[in-house]
Design an enzyme around this catalytic site. Sequence first.
Site, mmCIF file in Angstrom:
data_model
loop_
_atom_site.group_PDB
_atom_site.id
_atom_site.type_symbol
_atom_site.label_atom_id
_atom_site.label_comp_id
_atom_site.label_asym_id
_atom_site.label_seq_id
_atom_site.Cartn_x
_atom_site.Cartn_y
_atom_site.Cartn_z
ATOM 1 N N LYS A 103 3.710 11.865 -11.523
ATOM 2 C CA LYS A 103 2.876 11.030 -12.464
ATOM 3 C C LYS A 103 3.731 9.439 -12.776
ATOM 4 C CE LYS A 103 0.104 14.043 -15.321
ATOM 5 N NZ LYS A 103 -0.344 14.433 -16.724
ATOM 6 N N GLU A 116 11.660 17.832 -25.726
ATOM 7 C CA GLU A 116 10.975 18.577 -24.497
ATOM 8 C C GLU A 116 11.764 19.770 -23.851
ATOM 9 O OE1 GLU A 116 8.282 17.313 -23.636
ATOM 10 O OE2 GLU A 116 8.353 15.085 -24.532
ATOM 11 N N ASN A 133 1.677 19.993 -22.773
ATOM 12 C CA ASN A 133 1.087 18.995 -23.940
ATOM 13 C C ASN A 133 1.332 19.780 -25.232
ATOM 14 O OD1 ASN A 133 0.069 16.919 -22.563
ATOM 15 N ND2 ASN A 133 -1.873 18.019 -21.881
ATOM 16 N N HIS A 164 9.496 9.601 -29.877
ATOM 17 C CA HIS A 164 8.718 10.281 -29.312
ATOM 18 C C HIS A 164 9.028 11.803 -29.534
ATOM 19 C CE1 HIS A 164 5.904 11.882 -26.330
ATOM 20 N NE2 HIS A 164 6.797 12.664 -25.877
ATOM 21 N N ARG A 206 0.818 -1.314 -0.010
ATOM 22 C CA ARG A 206 -0.034 0.148 -0.023
ATOM 23 C C ARG A 206 0.699 1.098 0.020
ATOM 24 N NH1 ARG A 206 -2.782 -2.935 4.076
ATOM 25 N NH2 ARG A 206 -4.710 -4.179 3.109
ATOM 26 N N ARG A 211 -0.680 23.045 -16.046
ATOM 27 C CA ARG A 211 -0.001 21.749 -16.629
ATOM 28 C C ARG A 211 -0.473 21.304 -18.147
ATOM 29 N NH1 ARG A 211 0.942 16.767 -12.275
ATOM 30 N NH2 ARG A 211 2.654 15.810 -13.648
ATOM 31 N N HIS A 226 1.873 17.782 -28.322
ATOM 32 C CA HIS A 226 1.932 16.369 -28.036
ATOM 33 C C HIS A 226 0.460 15.948 -28.562
ATOM 34 C CE1 HIS A 226 5.231 16.813 -25.467
ATOM 35 N NE2 HIS A 226 5.125 15.559 -25.134
ATOM 36 N N HIS A 259 1.367 12.865 -30.404
ATOM 37 C CA HIS A 259 0.918 11.352 -30.191
ATOM 38 C C HIS A 259 0.198 10.536 -31.233
ATOM 39 C CE1 HIS A 259 1.240 12.067 -25.433
ATOM 40 N NE2 HIS A 259 2.314 11.603 -25.897
ATOM 41 N N LYS A 293 9.496 22.603 -15.305
ATOM 42 C CA LYS A 293 8.637 21.520 -15.117
ATOM 43 C C LYS A 293 8.196 21.783 -13.748
ATOM 44 C CE LYS A 293 6.598 17.259 -15.858
ATOM 45 N NZ LYS A 293 6.522 15.995 -16.275
ATOM 46 N N GLU A 347 -3.474 18.917 -12.898
ATOM 47 C CA GLU A 347 -3.777 19.056 -14.310
ATOM 48 C C GLU A 347 -5.255 19.765 -14.402
ATOM 49 O OE1 GLU A 347 -2.390 16.144 -16.846
ATOM 50 O OE2 GLU A 347 -2.890 17.187 -18.743
HETATM 51 N N1 LIG Z 1 5.760 10.467 -15.634
HETATM 52 C C1 LIG Z 1 5.679 11.326 -16.604
HETATM 53 O O1 LIG Z 1 5.218 12.452 -16.232
HETATM 54 C C2 LIG Z 1 6.420 11.475 -17.842
HETATM 55 C C3 LIG Z 1 6.477 12.475 -18.718
HETATM 56 C C4 LIG Z 1 7.273 12.145 -19.716
HETATM 57 C C5 LIG Z 1 7.556 10.679 -20.291
HETATM 58 N N2 LIG Z 1 7.190 9.576 -19.306
HETATM 59 C C6 LIG Z 1 7.564 8.249 -19.637
HETATM 60 O O2 LIG Z 1 8.947 8.250 -19.926
HETATM 61 C C7 LIG Z 1 9.046 7.107 -21.027
HETATM 62 C C8 LIG Z 1 10.215 7.888 -21.852
HETATM 63 O O3 LIG Z 1 11.125 8.059 -21.217
HETATM 64 P P1 LIG Z 1 12.539 7.846 -21.743
HETATM 65 O O4 LIG Z 1 12.682 8.340 -23.099
HETATM 66 O O5 LIG Z 1 13.695 8.025 -20.790
HETATM 67 O O6 LIG Z 1 12.740 6.242 -22.284
HETATM 68 P P2 LIG Z 1 13.418 4.938 -21.488
HETATM 69 O O7 LIG Z 1 13.208 4.641 -20.428
HETATM 70 O O8 LIG Z 1 12.989 3.843 -22.576
HETATM 71 O O9 LIG Z 1 14.914 5.238 -22.119
HETATM 72 C C9 LIG Z 1 15.190 5.479 -23.334
HETATM 73 C C10 LIG Z 1 16.487 4.417 -23.781
HETATM 74 O O10 LIG Z 1 17.813 4.887 -23.299
HETATM 75 C C11 LIG Z 1 18.371 3.793 -22.370
HETATM 76 N N3 LIG Z 1 18.967 4.632 -21.438
HETATM 77 C C12 LIG Z 1 18.543 5.450 -20.429
HETATM 78 N N4 LIG Z 1 19.564 5.968 -19.827
HETATM 79 C C13 LIG Z 1 20.635 5.400 -20.138
HETATM 80 C C14 LIG Z 1 22.002 5.996 -20.381
HETATM 81 N N5 LIG Z 1 22.494 6.773 -19.066
HETATM 82 N N6 LIG Z 1 22.940 5.311 -20.889
HETATM 83 C C15 LIG Z 1 22.653 4.334 -21.990
HETATM 84 N N7 LIG Z 1 21.261 4.116 -21.993
HETATM 85 C C16 LIG Z 1 20.332 4.855 -21.370
HETATM 86 C C17 LIG Z 1 17.183 3.098 -22.066
HETATM 87 O O11 LIG Z 1 17.653 1.936 -21.631
HETATM 88 C C18 LIG Z 1 16.223 3.009 -23.207
HETATM 89 O O12 LIG Z 1 16.735 2.209 -24.081
HETATM 90 C C19 LIG Z 1 7.818 6.682 -21.617
HETATM 91 O O13 LIG Z 1 7.377 5.708 -21.168
HETATM 92 C C20 LIG Z 1 6.855 8.121 -21.004
HETATM 93 O O14 LIG Z 1 5.464 7.460 -21.113
HETATM 94 C C21 LIG Z 1 6.555 9.858 -18.087
#
Ligand SMILES: NC(=O)c1ccc[n+]([C@@H]2O[C@H](COP(=O)([O-])OP(=O)(O)OC[C@H]3O[C@@H](n4cnc5c(N)ncnc54)[C@H](O)[C@@H]3O)[C@@H](O)[C@H]2O)c1
Length: 340
Positions: free
Chosen positions: A131, A173, A233, A250, A109, A229, A236, A240, A215, A225
């Site tokens: 989030k 971003e 987007n 992305h 929990r 916030r 996006h 998307h 951010k 939101e």
């Molecule tokens: N929670 C939120 O508010 C929020 C906001 C934006 C995006 N997201 C989420 O984040 C995700 C995208 O994040 P991302 O782009 O980091 O993707 P990811 O976690 O898949 O990382 C991208 C790639 O880089 C690699 N990687 C990461 N750090 C590394 C490093 N230091 N050295 C070598 N390789 C490395 C990972 O293994 C992966 O292959 C999506 O799932 C998206 O929905 C969440």
Amino acid sequence: MMKKNRFRFSGKPVDYYFNTPFARLSEIVDKAKTVLITDEHVFKAHQRLFKGWDTIVLKPGEAFKVQRTVDEVIDQLITLGADRLTQLVGVGGGVVTDITGYVAGIYMRGIPVGFVPTSLLAMVDASIGGKNGIDVGLYKNMVGLIRQPSFLLFDPALLKTLPLAEWQNGFAEIIKHACIKDAAMFKHLQQYKIRDFQKDPSLLAALIERNVRIKTRVVVQDEFEQGDRKLLNFGHTLGHAIENMYALSHGQAISIGMVYAAKISEQIIGYKDSAKLESLLQQYGLPTSWAFDARAAFQVLQKDKKKAGKNMQYILLEKTGKGIVYPIPLAQLETIFNQF
Ligand SMILES: NC(=O)c1ccc[n+]([C@@H]2O[C@H](COP(=O)([O-])OP(=O)(O)OC[C@H]3O[C@@H](n4cnc5c(N)ncnc54)[C@H](O)[C@@H]3O)[C@@H](O)[C@H]2O)c1
């Protein structure tokens, strides 16, 4: 003492450690009561950092941001004897931080969680704001929680191993933040290329901190939101829609989304700097046009969460550095789309 900045979200305070080496994590958490969660790429690239820490290593990639992974992590936590006093720390990109935040929110929990984002995108975006969650079938982030971590540690040196395409995703971003909130940063970015930030640790650290603050400010003002916030987007809505249709990254998708949102801003509210935005995106290796099927994209877009009745809450630019939420009647949007 390590320098920390405390930001107060509605739920609780979150400690931010800017420009702090990963090695200092042991001063923030009790190593014996902490489980790190990472993915195979990060683990292999930074193996020595994980020495002496209980670590769960996930398969990398969005495809694994699913319930099955959550179940596997929970099994491993039980095996490790994790209890209510255990702290989880997600060390990875947004996929890892999203899953870790979610598991921490539901295991027994709810147990404490912190993040060490390792991708540029996770540093400036995904790890901030509380989030978290997982994908369900075709639906991204369908299940999850809004729950703040107790701390964030930003170590720009971790980015040395990040592939170029992931730098580009992060810069999409960052440019978004400049467009909606920070005209001075837009100008700053115009003076550099990705390579300059890779070569200059203090330039990079300052950029990360500036974006983390943008951010954070937006989220703190509107954690659930209702208003500001939504500005995050920008790019996006269309982004998307075409990301899935054309298997774009992305960053590529929202880059194109931002260009079209800027063009719509020109048509509707007299924004003047689309051309500057296009050159900036190109300077950071991002695409600015795509021969997408406007009709099909409009169909997907209509199902978007940002739809409110007969209007679409589109994020437009009044000027560079000032994004606004602007309701566009669906019929008008369809006409605009068909011109593309
Ligand atoms: N929670 C939120 O508010 C929020 C906001 C934006 C995006 N997201 C989420 O984040 C995700 C995208 O994040 P991302 O782009 O980091 O993707 P990811 O976690 O898949 O990382 C991208 C790639 O880089 C690699 N990687 C990461 N750090 C590394 C490093 N230091 N050295 C070598 N390789 C490395 C990972 O293994 C992966 O292959 C999506 O799932 C998206 O929905 C969440």
